[in-house]
Design a protein around this motif. Structure first.
Motif, PDB file in Angstrom:
ATOM      1  N   LYS A  18      22.000  18.495   2.072  1.00 17.23           N
ATOM      2  CA  LYS A  18      21.889  17.780   0.800  1.00 17.23           C
ATOM      3  C   LYS A  18      22.806  16.565   0.790  1.00 17.23           C
ATOM      4  O   LYS A  18      23.743  16.488   1.595  1.00 17.23           O
ATOM      5  N   PRO A  19      22.578  15.601  -0.104  1.00 15.53           N
ATOM      6  CA  PRO A  19      23.402  14.380  -0.124  1.00 15.53           C
ATOM      7  C   PRO A  19      24.884  14.676  -0.345  1.00 15.53           C
ATOM      8  O   PRO A  19      25.254  15.486  -1.206  1.00 15.53           O
ATOM      9  N   ILE A  20      25.709  14.021   0.460  1.00 10.67           N
ATOM     10  CA  ILE A  20      27.165  14.095   0.307  1.00 10.67           C
ATOM     11  C   ILE A  20      27.670  12.677   0.093  1.00 10.67           C
ATOM     12  O   ILE A  20      27.518  11.812   0.966  1.00 10.67           O
ATOM     13  N   TYR A  21      28.244  12.443  -1.089  1.00 12.68           N
ATOM     14  CA  TYR A  21      28.764  11.128  -1.446  1.00 12.68           C
ATOM     15  C   TYR A  21      30.281  11.101  -1.267  1.00 12.68           C
ATOM     16  O   TYR A  21      30.976  12.022  -1.710  1.00 12.68           O
ATOM     17  N   LEU A  22      30.789  10.042  -0.656  1.00 12.05           N
ATOM     18  CA  LEU A  22      32.219   9.869  -0.458  1.00 12.05           C
ATOM     19  C   LEU A  22      32.682   8.714  -1.343  1.00 12.05           C
ATOM     20  O   LEU A  22      32.208   7.587  -1.210  1.00 12.05           O
ATOM     21  N   ALA A  23      33.587   9.016  -2.266  1.00  9.89           N
ATOM     22  CA  ALA A  23      34.042   8.017  -3.238  1.00  9.89           C
ATOM     23  C   ALA A  23      35.391   7.444  -2.823  1.00  9.89           C
ATOM     24  O   ALA A  23      36.377   8.178  -2.698  1.00  9.89           O
ATOM     25  N   TRP A  24      35.433   6.139  -2.617  1.00 10.08           N
ATOM     26  CA  TRP A  24      36.708   5.485  -2.325  1.00 10.08           C
ATOM     27  C   TRP A  24      37.695   5.750  -3.459  1.00 10.08           C
ATOM     28  O   TRP A  24      37.324   5.711  -4.637  1.00 10.08           O
ATOM     29  N   GLN A  25      38.948   5.997  -3.098  1.00 19.32           N
ATOM     30  CA  GLN A  25      39.996   6.017  -4.117  1.00 19.32           C
ATOM     31  C   GLN A  25      40.093   4.631  -4.736  1.00 19.32           C
ATOM     32  O   GLN A  25      39.917   3.611  -4.059  1.00 19.32           O
ATOM     33  N   ALA A  26      40.383   4.585  -6.008  1.00 16.70           N
ATOM     34  CA  ALA A  26      40.542   3.295  -6.677  1.00 16.70           C
ATOM     35  C   ALA A  26      41.710   2.527  -6.077  1.00 16.70           C
ATOM     36  O   ALA A  26      42.700   3.124  -5.622  1.00 16.70           O
ATOM     37  N   PHE A  27      41.604   1.207  -6.062  1.00 17.01           N
ATOM     38  CA  PHE A  27      42.739   0.378  -5.675  1.00 17.01           C
ATOM     39  C   PHE A  27      43.887   0.624  -6.650  1.00 17.01           C
ATOM     40  O   PHE A  27      43.673   1.027  -7.801  1.00 17.01           O
ATOM     41  N   CYS A  28      45.094   0.370  -6.204  1.00 14.59           N
ATOM     42  CA  CYS A  28      46.267   0.571  -7.060  1.00 14.59           C
ATOM     43  C   CYS A  28      46.186  -0.313  -8.308  1.00 14.59           C
ATOM     44  O   CYS A  28      45.617  -1.414  -8.278  1.00 14.59           O
ATOM     45  N   SER A  29      46.765   0.162  -9.375  1.00 19.22           N
ATOM     46  CA  SER A  29      46.784  -0.591 -10.622  1.00 19.22           C
ATOM     47  C   SER A  29      47.524  -1.913 -10.446  1.00 19.22           C
ATOM     48  O   SER A  29      48.473  -2.022  -9.661  1.00 19.22           O
ATOM     49  N   GLU A  30      47.114  -2.913 -11.218  1.00 20.38           N
ATOM     50  CA  GLU A  30      47.806  -4.196 -11.208  1.00 20.38           C
ATOM     51  C   GLU A  30      49.269  -4.058 -11.632  1.00 20.38           C
ATOM     52  O   GLU A  30      50.084  -4.955 -11.381  1.00 20.38           O
ATOM     53  N   SER A  31      49.628  -2.926 -12.220  1.00 22.39           N
ATOM     54  CA  SER A  31      51.025  -2.667 -12.579  1.00 22.39           C
ATOM     55  C   SER A  31      51.913  -2.535 -11.352  1.00 22.39           C
ATOM     56  O   SER A  31      53.137  -2.434 -11.475  1.00 22.39           O
TER      57      SER A  31
END
Length: 255
Positions: free
Chosen positions: A144-157
């Motif tokens: 079945k489909p396996i999706y890999l989600a990139w971690q979000a880039f770090c906050s502008e903070s």
């Protein structure tokens, strides 16, 4: 009838979990169930007695509690899988930028190497990550489909943290955001060759292409089963995202 989605990962799953449960569900075509473990607990993920679950006892206990099912993942119950966090981040690209220039970058550095050197360095990190361990465990037992989600880039903070600001500013000054994304795209191509699908950070959450707007990180909370009275991350945490980010992902991702 909504498709059943299994979501697994480490602390970065909190944003997706909270984003789904905050108010009215953002979608009706899917129904996610969230599993995960803290720190490196997902590194022991395996198939145990017909269920996908960490072998480490403490991680397995957390894994069961987060989902509310009282058990591991029964693969047959789900139509698709989403894996989030667990080292799926272009850390080597950021870490090596100041010292290594390539034909695709716009800066001078103490070393000049091919694009392939940086691309291979990034791939080595991803290939050895918890995310890929988990993805390959799943692939052993399902087509079945396996999706890999990139971690979000770090906050502008991040500019409030000296060493992070020193790392990021040269990329912005030289306009080399496209280089970061090029390196990511090369790893994505390898992942697709293995039969995985990629989920990217929603465009509206980005600042300058390689950071996340602060509004999507501010107020992020720890990964826990109980949503009420959730504990916030430390004030200068720029790595984790909040429920608004998670909700935006669910609204934008094509799953």
């Amino acid at each position: 009838m909504s498709r059943q989605i299994c979501v697994m990962g480490n602390s970065h799953v909190a944003a997706l979990k909270d984003g789904w449960h905050a108010g009215i569900a953002p979608r009706t075509d899917i129904h996610p169930t969230f599993f995960g473990a803290l720190s490196d607990g997902m590194a022991t993920l395996d198939v145990v007695d017909g269920e996908v679950i960490p072998r480490d006892a403490k991680a397995a206990e957390f894994f069961r509690k987060i989902s509310g099912t009282g058990g591991g993942v029964k693969v047959a119950d789900f139509d698709a899988f989403v894996l989030a966090g667990m080292g799926f981040f272009p850390t080597p690209v950021f870490n090596n930028y100041r010292n290594f220039a390539t034909p695709s970058t716009s800066h001078e550095a103490s070393h000049f190497v091919s694009d392939a050197v940086i691309a291979d360095t990034l791939w080595e990190g991803i290939d050895a990550s918890m995310l890929m361990h988990c993805a390959r465990v799943l692939r052993r037992v399902t087509d079945k489909p396996i999706y890999l989600a990139w971690q979000a880039f770090c906050s502008e903070s991040l500019f409030e943290i000296e060493w992070r600001a020193e790392q990021m500013q040269p990329i912005l000054d030289n306009g080399d955001q496209a280089f970061v994304h090029k390196m990511m795209a090369l790893s994505e191509a390898r992942l697709r060759e293995e039969g995985f699908e990629i989920l990217n950070q929603p465009e509206e959450t980005l600042r300058d292409g390689v950071m996340t707007k602060a509004e999507f990180s501010r107020g992020s909370v720890l990964f826990r089963a109980e949503a009420e009275n959730a504990t916030a991350h430390r004030e200068n945490d720029v790595f984790h995202m909040n429920s608004l980010y998670g909700r935006t992902c669910w609204n934008r991702w094509d799953i």
